[in-house]
Design an enzyme around this catalytic site. Structure first.
Site, PDB file in Angstrom:
ATOM      1  N   ASP A 248      48.058  66.178  82.903  1.00 23.89           N
ATOM      2  CA  ASP A 248      48.232  66.956  81.455  1.00 23.89           C
ATOM      3  C   ASP A 248      49.075  66.192  80.629  1.00 23.89           C
ATOM      4  O   ASP A 248      50.032  65.406  80.739  1.00 23.89           O
ATOM      5  CB  ASP A 248      48.888  68.375  81.628  1.00 23.89           C
ATOM      6  CG  ASP A 248      47.754  69.284  82.490  1.00 23.89           C
ATOM      7  OD1 ASP A 248      46.673  68.954  82.466  1.00 23.89           O
ATOM      8  OD2 ASP A 248      48.398  70.401  82.472  1.00 23.89           O
ATOM      9  N   LYS A 270      45.045  68.948  77.225  1.00 21.93           N
ATOM     10  CA  LYS A 270      44.278  69.554  75.949  1.00 21.93           C
ATOM     11  C   LYS A 270      45.167  69.115  74.826  1.00 21.93           C
ATOM     12  O   LYS A 270      46.408  69.114  74.830  1.00 21.93           O
ATOM     13  CB  LYS A 270      44.090  71.056  76.240  1.00 21.93           C
ATOM     14  CG  LYS A 270      43.260  71.523  77.386  1.00 21.93           C
ATOM     15  CD  LYS A 270      43.127  72.893  77.678  1.00 21.93           C
ATOM     16  CE  LYS A 270      42.481  73.088  78.931  1.00 21.93           C
ATOM     17  NZ  LYS A 270      42.969  72.859  79.913  1.00 21.93           N
ATOM     18  N   THR A 332      58.182  76.775  86.843  1.00 27.63           N
ATOM     19  CA  THR A 332      57.624  77.226  85.315  1.00 27.63           C
ATOM     20  C   THR A 332      58.645  77.169  84.266  1.00 27.63           C
ATOM     21  O   THR A 332      59.883  77.376  84.547  1.00 27.63           O
ATOM     22  CB  THR A 332      56.642  78.596  85.346  1.00 27.63           C
ATOM     23  OG1 THR A 332      56.118  78.853  84.368  1.00 27.63           O
ATOM     24  CG2 THR A 332      57.879  79.953  85.564  1.00 27.63           C
ATOM     25  N   MET A 384      53.996  78.609  74.284  1.00 25.45           N
ATOM     26  CA  MET A 384      53.115  78.411  73.307  1.00 25.45           C
ATOM     27  C   MET A 384      52.985  79.079  72.103  1.00 25.45           C
ATOM     28  O   MET A 384      52.026  79.410  71.341  1.00 25.45           O
ATOM     29  CB  MET A 384      51.536  78.199  73.903  1.00 25.45           C
ATOM     30  CG  MET A 384      51.377  77.212  74.978  1.00 25.45           C
ATOM     31  SD  MET A 384      49.893  77.209  75.833  1.00 25.45           S
ATOM     32  CE  MET A 384      50.375  78.590  76.922  1.00 25.45           C
TER      33      MET A 384
END
Length: 465
Positions: A248, A270, A332, A384
């Site tokens: 990523d 992305k 995470t 995000m």
């Protein structure tokens, strides 16, 4: 090479240990693990050593050192704190041509006890010739991280079939190919999954009916939020074994530096504003293409693949196309960024629950959730959310969350350029603009965020009222 490396078979052979303290105890236990008969001589013996004697596991001689203690010993270990006594024992051992290790005294020793990486029957020994034991320990720790603990089970399994392998693969080149398959293929996978019966069956099937080609597979690996030190041992092993790494955009370059040097690295992250569905379709296509070519593919994701990482979708795709896979969880962002900012996600006095939320979705998704999100005594971790700060703060306050609720915004969490912006919810959007907070940033809202000024320990902090 000053020392000649050698692995000694001590099964049922006598080894003398002089000394009965904590250091001697460690040596005794290592010798017993190798099957040696252990004779211990000491003026005083610790409780653990005395217990081993009571259990009949060692012979214990009480008193001052006597030369006849050496009788019949193959090796000698001197573990006393009296250097003159150690020198005397070493001299006698030398006269009788017995190898001796004097603990922490390489000058008096004729052999050194190495640092050990134990994957029995595979054993890796590291020695600094007694000159730098801390360095040897560090090297051992590094090597430990490279080899799965099931490697010993794999070696034992291979040893049990050694003759059958030689008969089925008389040609040396084909035999080497078989062992490569054994180490890299489904047998090793089955052992890592704690399925020994399946591993044995796979090995036997391959011996009877050799497969035309080695099947590829995909390992879904969570890379954590950025700090390479937060990689798990399994993640590091996967990076060192990978043929292809699909990574990523937010995976830190220092993590990629830890990968196998000749692995093919393909960036597939992305980018904001692009068609994410089209990018995901390309990711699926690349995983399938390389796995079907027999390659080990590591799909490397920032954070954890199962927390807002589309890991479930990728596994569904792999399952639909009969591609073998494994999952290696990562730390995470909510856990790591909060920890590196000194913020406990839960606290008996301030937060009894924590919610992980993605702000990267349609705004009407939250319509029914706002009342519960606005309750106190909980921690909200928004992923995000940099572009949604005005909306997030307005909605929380309009549904009952106090504008004085503390927040902490962690930019580039766990990395060398980490920044933490702290303030009140009512000022969140304005403060983030003023200090030009950028993605990747994690937003933490709740009473626990107020603890950051007192508990912070890493990176730069910006406090605003």
């Amino acid at each position: 090479m000053r020392l000649f490396p050698i692995f000694a078979d001590l099964e049922a052979r006598l080894v003398l240990v002089v000394g009965g303290g904590a250091v001697a105890e460690r040596k005794i236990k290592s010798l017993l693990a190798s099957g040696a008969r252990v004779r211990v001589g000491a003026l005083e013996a610790g409780d653990a050593v005395q217990e081993l004697a009571r259990q009949g596991k060692i012979e214990l001689l009480r008193g001052s050192f006597e030369p006849d203690w050496l009788e019949g010993a193959w090796l000698v270990v001197a573990a006393t704190d009296d250097r003159e006594l150690n020198r005397h024992i070493a001299a006698l051992a030398g006269e009788q041509k017995r190898f001796i290790n004097v603990v922490d005294d390489p000058e008096l020793s004729s052999f050194q006890v190495p640092s050990i990486v134990d994957r029995s029957p595979l054993t890796i020994a590291i020695s600094s010739a007694g000159s730098a034991p801390v360095l040897a320990r560090r090297v051992r720790e590094r090597i430990e991280s490279l080899f799965d603990h099931t490697l010993g089970s794999l070696a034992a399994l291979a040893a049990g079939y050694r003759q059958a392998i030689r008969q089925a693969r008389p040609d040396l080149r084909r035999r080497r190919e078989f062992y490569d398959w054994l180490l890299d293929g489904p047998v090793a996978d089955a052992l890592r999954k704690r399925q020994p019966s399946q591993a044995r069956q796979l090995l036997e099937d391959e011996l009877r009916n050799p497969q035309a080609a080695i099947a590829g597979k995909v390992i879904l690996v969570g890379a954590g939020p950025g700090d390479p030190g937060l990689l798990t041992l399994k993640a590091l092993r996967a990076l060192n074994e990978a043929d292809v790494i699909l990574y990523d955009r937010l995976v830190d370059g220092e993590i990629l530096e830890l990968a196998r040097r000749d692995a093919t690295q393909i960036p597939i992250g992305k980018i904001p504003g692009e068609d994410h569905n089209a990018t995901q379709a390309r990711i699926h296509s690349l995983m399938l293409e390389h796995a079907r070519q027999g390659r080990l593919v590591v799909r490397l994701k920032g954070g954890d693949a199962f927390v807002f990482g589309r890991g479930g979708e990728e596994l569904q795709f792999l399952r639909e196309h009969d591609v073998p896979y494994e999952v290696v969880p990562g730390i995470t962002a909510a856990l790591a960024c909060a920890a590196y900012a000194g913020i406990p996600l839960t606290h008996r006095d301030h937060a009894q629950s924590v919610r992980l939320i993605t702000a990267h979705c349609r705004q009407d998704t939250f319509l029914e959730d706002w009342p519960s999100l606005a309750r106190d005594k909980q921690t909200l971790a928004f992923y995000m959310g940099v572009s949604q700060l005005d909306w997030l703060s307005e909605q929380l306050m309009s549904h009952g969350r106090s504008g004085d609720t503390p927040f902490a915004m962690v930019e580039n969490g766990t990395r060398s350029n980490q920044r933490v912006l702290q303030g009140s919810l009512k000022n969140l959007a304005e403060l983030a603009r003023r200090h030009e907070m950028k993605a990747p940033s994690l937003l933490l809202i709740g009473e626990v965020a107020a603890l950051a000024p007192a508990l912070e320990w890493f990176g730069a902090s910006i406090r605003q009222d």
